[in-house]
Design a protein around this motif. Structure first.
Motif, short mmCIF file in Angstrom:
data_model
loop_
_atom_site.label_atom_id
_atom_site.label_comp_id
_atom_site.label_asym_id
_atom_site.label_seq_id
_atom_site.Cartn_x
_atom_site.Cartn_y
_atom_site.Cartn_z
N GLY A 1 -1.68 17.93 -15.75
CA GLY A 1 -1.16 17.96 -14.38
C GLY A 1 -1.36 16.67 -13.60
N GLY A 2 -1.08 15.55 -14.19
CA GLY A 2 -1.15 14.29 -13.47
C GLY A 2 -2.44 13.52 -13.67
N ARG A 3 -3.46 14.19 -14.16
CA ARG A 3 -4.70 13.44 -14.47
C ARG A 3 -4.48 12.62 -15.74
NH1 ARG A 3 -9.09 18.35 -13.49
NH2 ARG A 3 -8.96 18.33 -11.21
N PRO A 4 -4.97 11.40 -15.76
CA PRO A 4 -4.69 10.55 -16.94
C PRO A 4 -5.44 11.01 -18.20
CG PRO A 4 -5.87 9.30 -15.23
CD PRO A 4 -5.61 10.66 -14.67
N LEU A 5 -4.78 10.82 -19.33
CA LEU A 5 -5.35 11.16 -20.63
C LEU A 5 -5.57 9.90 -21.45
CD1 LEU A 5 -2.85 14.05 -21.30
CD2 LEU A 5 -5.33 14.38 -21.36
N ILE A 6 -6.72 9.82 -22.11
CA ILE A 6 -7.00 8.72 -23.03
C ILE A 6 -6.92 9.27 -24.46
CG2 ILE A 6 -8.58 6.86 -23.64
CD1 ILE A 6 -10.12 7.41 -21.08
N GLU A 7 -6.15 8.62 -25.32
CA GLU A 7 -6.06 9.02 -26.72
C GLU A 7 -7.28 8.48 -27.46
OE1 GLU A 7 -5.85 9.07 -30.59
OE2 GLU A 7 -5.29 7.09 -29.83
N MET A 8 -8.05 9.34 -28.09
CA MET A 8 -9.29 8.93 -28.75
C MET A 8 -9.42 9.51 -30.16
SD MET A 8 -12.17 9.48 -25.79
CE MET A 8 -12.50 8.23 -24.55
N GLY A 9 -8.30 9.73 -30.85
CA GLY A 9 -8.37 10.48 -32.12
C GLY A 9 -8.43 9.64 -33.38
N SER A 10 -8.54 8.32 -33.24
CA SER A 10 -8.42 7.46 -34.43
C SER A 10 -9.31 7.88 -35.59
CB SER A 10 -8.75 6.02 -34.07
OG SER A 10 -7.81 5.52 -33.16
N ARG A 11 -10.49 8.36 -35.26
CA ARG A 11 -11.47 8.61 -36.33
C ARG A 11 -11.26 9.95 -37.03
NH1 ARG A 11 -16.01 6.34 -32.19
NH2 ARG A 11 -15.42 4.17 -32.50
N ARG A 12 -10.28 10.70 -36.56
CA ARG A 12 -10.05 12.03 -37.12
C ARG A 12 -8.79 12.11 -37.96
NH1 ARG A 12 -14.50 11.79 -36.03
NH2 ARG A 12 -15.53 12.55 -34.15
N THR A 13 -8.17 10.95 -38.21
CA THR A 13 -6.94 10.96 -39.01
C THR A 13 -6.90 9.67 -39.82
OG1 THR A 13 -4.53 11.24 -38.90
CG2 THR A 13 -5.53 9.85 -37.21
N HIS A 14 -5.99 9.63 -40.77
CA HIS A 14 -5.81 8.46 -41.64
C HIS A 14 -5.71 7.18 -40.79
CE1 HIS A 14 -3.49 5.61 -44.10
NE2 HIS A 14 -4.03 6.22 -45.14
N GLU A 15 -6.26 6.10 -41.28
CA GLU A 15 -6.40 4.87 -40.49
C GLU A 15 -5.07 4.29 -40.00
OE1 GLU A 15 -7.06 5.33 -43.69
OE2 GLU A 15 -6.59 3.57 -44.90
N LYS A 16 -4.01 4.49 -40.74
CA LYS A 16 -2.71 3.98 -40.28
C LYS A 16 -2.02 5.03 -39.41
CE LYS A 16 -2.51 0.12 -42.73
NZ LYS A 16 -2.60 -1.21 -42.09
N ALA A 17 -2.18 6.29 -39.75
CA ALA A 17 -1.61 7.35 -38.93
C ALA A 17 -2.19 7.27 -37.51
CB ALA A 17 -1.92 8.71 -39.56
N ALA A 18 -3.43 6.83 -37.41
CA ALA A 18 -4.10 6.72 -36.10
C ALA A 18 -3.33 5.79 -35.17
CB ALA A 18 -5.52 6.21 -36.30
N ASP B 1 -11.60 13.71 -13.52
CA ASP B 1 -10.61 12.72 -13.13
C ASP B 1 -9.74 12.29 -14.30
OD1 ASP B 1 -11.30 12.09 -10.22
OD2 ASP B 1 -13.24 12.08 -11.23
N SER B 2 -10.28 12.35 -15.52
CA SER B 2 -9.44 12.05 -16.68
C SER B 2 -10.04 12.71 -17.91
CB SER B 2 -9.29 10.54 -16.88
OG SER B 2 -10.54 9.96 -17.16
N TYR B 3 -9.20 12.80 -18.94
CA TYR B 3 -9.59 13.49 -20.16
C TYR B 3 -9.46 12.52 -21.35
CZ TYR B 3 -8.45 17.52 -17.19
OH TYR B 3 -8.38 18.42 -16.17
#
Lengths: 415, 415
Positions: free
Chosen positions: B133-150, B283-285
């Motif tokens: 709902g308008g609060r900013p999101l930071i993508e932090m999933g690199s370590r949970r998927t293949h290194e290029k898929a990240a 304030d953000s996720y």
């Protein structure tokens, strides 16, 4: 973090990170350590070039001192880990990375990305191989996952006992045996099914796999045997109730004298669907989506945690956070598997090597992978494949149950 | 297939392939066309070099004639597709590839791998952005998927409205804004939390995000404000009952005069957990695992199907297989979205452009991406991001419900 640690001097502190899973996903009974070979290859290439450094400095991510450090970065520490293909359990330290804080924190994303992906696929693959009970499996999931992850998934599937992959790049890069069949498009391309089959047989010989469910299965099987004769290699079924259709096609093939023609079944198979086909006359399985997505658990949830670091006196101090639900156990750990009469009994994770216990044998699980920056843990993929086969054979029989349950071995942690 | 089709002459037949999803996963109400930019880049690099050809011939995958053809391969056909960021529904032809059978069948794996991965992540990302709902999101999933898929996942998250990513490579390669916080390891590395915070503030200034749940949250917040003052940028909470802890920390910060210090919460968030935090003073996720694994649907289940091909007379013939549960609709399709009073009503998928209907407007959804092998559909990532924002705004409000349901628009298919 790196920038701040380089400034305040703690970057040089000797640090010990461990990779482990707090739990196994999906009520699984074991995990599979996979990705080691890829990790060592990636570590060798892990450098910061001009383009990376330019991005980092021009965007203010790092300052010039940090950029200079990154420019010269070569991992010079030590890495130990579970040998690839070995099984693991909650708390098993499947990787241990030691060196300065700066060089070890830098490997977190690299290590976790590779192991989280590869271990997730491996756990699914291993269970599918068990469910197939000796029938060969073909990995066919390339189109359902990221294009590079697909190559890694094919490698891991083979490591866990799949017979082959349809991913030709995995053949080229990792030496995985390749196999493939034709698609419905090939049949639809031709004026009729007969022409498509004739063309395929002319190009690849009678020992080929004809896809028989584009139109009418019974008619396709009749045409296939008519054109290829009883030496037709295999037919593939990709739709319908696979158990029922397999029975029908087997009967039809036998009736036509094609007793040696094999049945390849594909179509949304996972370990449970494969197990349910145990009594059906299938000769091999092609598995796609569920394999490359870890069959319900697309990541292994492995974490990379600082467990010890040098203190001001130069001694190694165990450390652990206290966050609720995520607390850890500090200190560098030894891992052994305890056996009794050749059957694994427990995973021992302890601060010092375990005391021998009469009637049991302990096998150390950690092997050296990198020594002072030099990669020493490379091995052929076949060695990991053979290790996984042996590792499974040593577990108690309940480990191979498909049903949800507890980990097959208790992890006994001692300080 | 290629080898047999080159031999029998059908390789040259003009063919039309379409990429579509038979259904949306997880009771979702819309899909997001994502991956177009990556696909066009990959298509440009899609060549068979000496190493590939040597592997294919030495392993008997292709014969010399096929290898010669692959050596000269350049895609020379046409590709149309939904513009990146556009929404899609079951049966939407999000990509259409036309050319000879040989050149079009060769793109199947490339196209499906990229779109299946990127659309899966996009569908999850888009819902998370709505939930926030308008609060900013930071993508932090690199370590949970293949290194290029990240890297691809970070790009897609931004496309769907995430504010930033912790994946620096996505910043370098795709221009995604990057952000990051420190890890528990940074606190554990230091002699105490106070020293860790002081070091971070010294390196990055007061407008930084301090991680406050390594030991005791209340004490950490007190220390943080004491060291940074009321201009402290943010604190991050990564464990515990996030709603409860956020309330406590907000109260504490306000009490300490740090009214402008923001709260970043992370820790196994998905769209439902984010929605449940709507009333909490976050304030953000930061979102990791659930984003990169498609929040329960790690693949978009898109297929690549031959829908038409040249017949012996040179005319284009609609084709479709008849497999139970997987049958298709033959023929090259037009796709339009029908609007009434600015709100989307239906997805029209038809053999010819739809007849206008009074009181409605139809927007064509397919745009040219490749013309006679030339890539013409490139655009900045920001354009796709803006398009996705607009596409969502045009859907009926139920489309944005998180609960499981039917697709937000019916797909009206006409021959």
């Amino acid at each position: 973090m790196l920038r701040a640690a380089l400034r305040d001097g703690t970057a040089a502190r000797h640090s010990v990170f461990e990779v482990f899973a707090r739990r196994l996903p999906q009520g699984r009974r074991y995990g599979v350590a996979a990705g080691t070979g890829r990790f060592l290859d990636a570590l060798e290439r892990f450098r910061f070039g001009a383009s990376e450094l330019d991005f980092l400095t021009s965007h203010g991510v790092v300052d010039d001192d940090t950029a200079a450090w990154l420019h010269d970065f070569r991992f010079g520490g030590d890495i130990w880990g579970y040998a690839e293909g070995e099984c693991y359990f909650p708390g098993s330290p499947i990787l241990r990375v030691e060196g300065t804080f700066a060089e070890t924190i830098l490997l977190e994303t690299l290590a976790l990305s590779i192991f989280n992906h590869d271990c997730a696929v491996a756990a699914a693959a291993s269970r599918m191989v068990q469910a197939a009970g000796g029938r060969p499996l073909i990995e066919m999931g390339s189109r359902r996952t990221h294009e590079k992850a697909a190559v890694a998934a094919a490698r891991v599937a083979y490591l866990c006992g799949f017979a082959s992959t349809s991913n030709l790049e995995a053949g080229r890069v990792h030496g995985v045996p390749t196999a493939g069949t034709s698609a419905h498009a090939f049949t639809l391309l031709h004026d009729d099914e007969r022409q498509a089959f004739r063309s395929q047989i002319a190009a690849t010989g009678e020992d080929t796999t004809l896809l028989v469910d584009t139109y009418d299965v019974a008619e396709a099987v009749r045409t296939a045997v008519e054109l290829a004769g009883p030496r037709l290699g295999a037919v593939r079924i990709d739709s319908g109730d696979l158990r029922v259709v397999a029975e029908e096609v087997r009967r039809q093939l036998d009736g036509l004298g094609a007793r040696d023609t094999r049945l390849v079944v594909t179509g949304d198979l996972d370990e449970y669907a494969i197990a349910a086909l145990a009594a059906a006359p299938c000769d091999s399985y092609g598995v796609g989506t569920s394999l490359v997505t870890g069959s319900g658990a697309p990541t292994a949830s492995l974490v990379y945690k600082l467990v010890a670091r040098e203190d001001v006196s130069g001694a190694l101090l165990p450390v652990a956070k206290a966050s609720p639900g995520k607390s850890g156990t500090g200190g560098r750990k030894h891992a052994h598997r305890r056996f009794q009469d050749g059957v694994a009994q427990a995973e021992l994770v302890s601060a010092s090597p375990p005391a021998p216990e009469p009637g049991t044998e302990d096998r150390p699980l950690q092997v050296p992978l990198v020594a002072a920056g030099r990669i020493i843990g490379r091995e052929p993929l076949e060695a990991a494949r053979e290790r996984h086969r042996r590792a499974l054979a040593e577990l108690p029989p309940t480990a191979l149950h498909l049903t949800k349950g507890d980990p097959a071995l208790p992890t006994l942690a001692e300080r």
